[in-house]
Design an enzyme around this catalytic site. Sequence first.
Site: not given
Length: 185
Positions: A39, A104
């Site tokens: 990222h 999550k």
Amino acid sequence: MSNIIHAKTPLTDDTIAHLRIGNRVLITGIIYTARDAAHKRLVELADQGKELPFDVQNQIIYYVGPSPARPGRPIGSCGPTTSYRMDVYTPTLLAMGLKATIGKGNRSERVIEAMKRYKAVYFVATGGAAALLAKRVKKAEVIAYHDLGAEAIMRLEVEDFPVVVANDIYGNDLYSEGMAKYQNG
């Protein structure tokens, strides 16, 4: 089961508009993997006005660092990682047209606002079910950042990959609404 939504990638605005928190979704098509280091590199490229290794428009990024594949399998165990670590980068990718992420845990208010603004959703996959999730991956190939090992960007072909909508484009948050329900109940 009629209460399960089947979604194909790339995602469309129409598909996204119909999703609500709590919906169970089975994803079929292509999803991409990326974690923290990947990222960071993607956002650095975007900040420099350079092309990313894949077009994020209408795509899904799964926050996962899979284990090595056993012989005859496309991927090893591939359970979700904690999403908040990507929160600093996510709004940039959503602005570029990313339609969904899978991970999550809950998301920051900044990411929730960006999902509303850019019409994107956040799916959660079941932690602890990494081996079962791997069975939904039909093909896997590293497409960028080989040097990151398990955290390299991969292109996965999935069939009926099970997720739940945790944040929708309307600003609803399954985590906060779920906690409120049980605190008030």
